[in-house]
Design an enzyme around this catalytic site. Sequence first.
Site, PDB file in Angstrom:
ATOM      1  N   SER A 130       0.829  -1.205   0.000  1.00  0.00           N
ATOM      2  CA  SER A 130       0.000   0.000   0.000  1.00  0.00           C
ATOM      3  C   SER A 130       0.862   1.252   0.000  1.00  0.00           C
ATOM      4  O   SER A 130       1.941   1.283   0.574  1.00  0.00           O
ATOM      5  CB  SER A 130      -0.910   0.018   1.234  1.00  0.00           C
ATOM      6  N   LYS A 185      -4.391  -6.720   4.077  1.00  0.00           N
ATOM      7  CA  LYS A 185      -4.400  -5.655   3.069  1.00  0.00           C
ATOM      8  C   LYS A 185      -5.829  -5.344   2.627  1.00  0.00           C
ATOM      9  O   LYS A 185      -6.199  -4.184   2.416  1.00  0.00           O
ATOM     10  CB  LYS A 185      -3.554  -6.068   1.851  1.00  0.00           C
ATOM     11  N   HIS A 188      -7.366  -3.301   5.277  1.00  0.00           N
ATOM     12  CA  HIS A 188      -6.792  -1.957   5.116  1.00  0.00           C
ATOM     13  C   HIS A 188      -7.559  -1.178   4.055  1.00  0.00           C
ATOM     14  O   HIS A 188      -7.943  -0.023   4.258  1.00  0.00           O
ATOM     15  CB  HIS A 188      -5.317  -2.087   4.722  1.00  0.00           C
ATOM     16  N   ASN A 189      -7.814  -1.817   2.914  1.00  0.00           N
ATOM     17  CA  ASN A 189      -8.517  -1.133   1.829  1.00  0.00           C
ATOM     18  C   ASN A 189      -9.963  -0.821   2.210  1.00  0.00           C
ATOM     19  O   ASN A 189     -10.502   0.218   1.830  1.00  0.00           O
ATOM     20  CB  ASN A 189      -8.481  -1.978   0.559  1.00  0.00           C
ATOM     21  N   GLU A 192      -9.850   2.119   4.312  1.00  0.00           N
ATOM     22  CA  GLU A 192      -9.581   3.246   3.402  1.00  0.00           C
ATOM     23  C   GLU A 192     -10.889   3.741   2.780  1.00  0.00           C
ATOM     24  O   GLU A 192     -11.132   4.962   2.723  1.00  0.00           O
ATOM     25  CB  GLU A 192      -8.610   2.775   2.324  1.00  0.00           C
TER      26      GLU A 192
END
Length: 484
Positions: A130, A185, A188-189, A192
Site C-alpha cells: 500500500s 491488506k 486496510h482497503n 480506506e
Amino acid sequence: MKQKADIGLIGLAVMGENLVMNMESKGFTVAVFNRTTEKVDKFVSGRAAGKNIIGCHTLEELVANLEKPRKVFMMVKAGQAVDDMIEQLLPVLDDGDILIDGGNSHFPDTIRRTKYVESKGKLYIGTGVSGGEEGALKGPSMMPGGSPAAWPYVKPIFQAICAKVEDGSPCCDWVGENGAGHFVKMVHNGIEYGDMQLICEAYQLMRDLLGMSDDEMHEVFAAWNKTELDSYLIEITRDILAYKDTDGQPIVEKILDTAGQKGTGKWTGIAALDEGVPLTLIGEAVFARCLSAMKSERVEASKEYARTIPAFTGDKAEMVEAIRQALYASKIISYAQGYTLMRTAAKTYGWNLNYGGIALMWRGGCIIRSVFLGKIKEAYDKNPELSNLLLDPYFKETMQKLIPAWRKVAAAAVQYGVPAPAMTAALSYFDGYTTDRLPANLLQAQRDYFGAHTYERLDSPRGEFFHTNWTGHGGNTAASTYNA
C-alpha cells in the site's frame, strides 16, 4: 554490477517500476521481466540506465539471473494473470525458490496458491503493498503472508524498502500463514473506503449545510491535519480543495460525482458477512459509491423530491468543530470494526495475527497512514486479547468526549437532509454495541413463530433452546438448526 540479482520482478507498470527503483536504491540488484519486452528495453535504457538492474527477455533468462533461493516478485494484474504466471514459472524454478504476489489478490486465491505452490516444492508469499506509486518508490507499507519458511529470505529486502516510522521501525513484518497478508491488506482497503467516505461526508456537511467555500474548507482541513486527525487522507483533501482549474475555480467542483472502485471494499464487506461481523461503516462506504454511480437516476429523483436545505442559523465555527469530532468518532468505529473482522477471521483460518504490529505496518507508507494508528498499536500492545477497540481505556475516554458532538452532527444531517450514511451507521453501531438489551428477543420470537427456529431464554442457561407453539396448531417440532 553483481553477476546475479538478489530478486527478480515481473510486471513493469508504474508500481513495478517504482518498486524496482526502490530496491536498487537500497543496494539490491534486481532482474526485471515484462511480457511486452519493449518495456524492458525502454526501462533499462532509460530510467534504469547505469543502475544495478538486469533486463531479461524471457522467464528462463530472468530465473538464470537470480541468486538461489530465487525470489520472484510478481506485479501483475490480480486474478487469472497471477495463476497463469505461476504456471509459467513453476517449471523453470527449483525446489525452495520463492514466488511473491505483490498485487491486490483476493485472500482465498492466496490461500489456494500457497497450498498449490508448496505442493510443487516451492514457497509462496502473498503480500499487500500500500502507498500507491509514491509509496512504491519511497517506501510502501507491506503486509506479507504465505509460506513462513520464505520470510527469512525476503525479510531483509522487504524491511529495507518499506516505509519507516519515527523511531525507524519498518512498516512491514510477517503477518501470518497462507492468505493472512492479503486479508490484512483487504481490511486496510476497506478501512480506506470508510475513511474516504467519512471525509466526503464532512465536506458535504460543510458545503451544503454550512454553505462554506472550498477555500474555507481548505483552511479547515489544514487545521484538522494538526489534530488527532493528522493523516495522509486529510492532508490530500486539504490540497485538493485548494487546487484551482485554469479559470481560477476549484477543480474539485467540476468533477463528476460518480465514484469508481476496484472491489477490495466489497471483498471486505463480503468477508464480514461470511464471518458474521457487523462491518456497517465500511459496508455503507461501499454502498455510497454504488449509489453515486446511479447519477442519471439521482438527477431524476432529485426533481421528483425537490428539497432546499434551509440556511444554517447556528454557530458555524461550533458546527465545524462538531463535524471534526464526529469524523474522529466515526473513524474510531471504522477501525474497531476492521479489527473485529481480523480477530474473527484469524480464528477461522488459524492465523496468529499481531494486532499492534498491523497498526505499526499501517502507521507509515500506506493510504490510511495517520498519527491515530499509534494509539491503536498502544492499545493492542497493552492488551493483545482486546476484543474491541472501544473497550480500551484511552478510546473509551476519547469516545465519551466525542459523543455529544457526534450526535449533534448526525441529528443535523438527518434534520436537514444531508446524506451521511457512514457517520450515522457508525453511531448506530456504537449505540447497538453499548446497549445491553437489543430487540433481537422479538426477532427470535418471529423466527420461531414462522419457522420453528427456537430461541434461548433469559431464565435458562445459554445453549438450551426452546420452541413455542404460538398458534396452538403449529405443533411442537422445532427446526433442526439454530443460527442467529
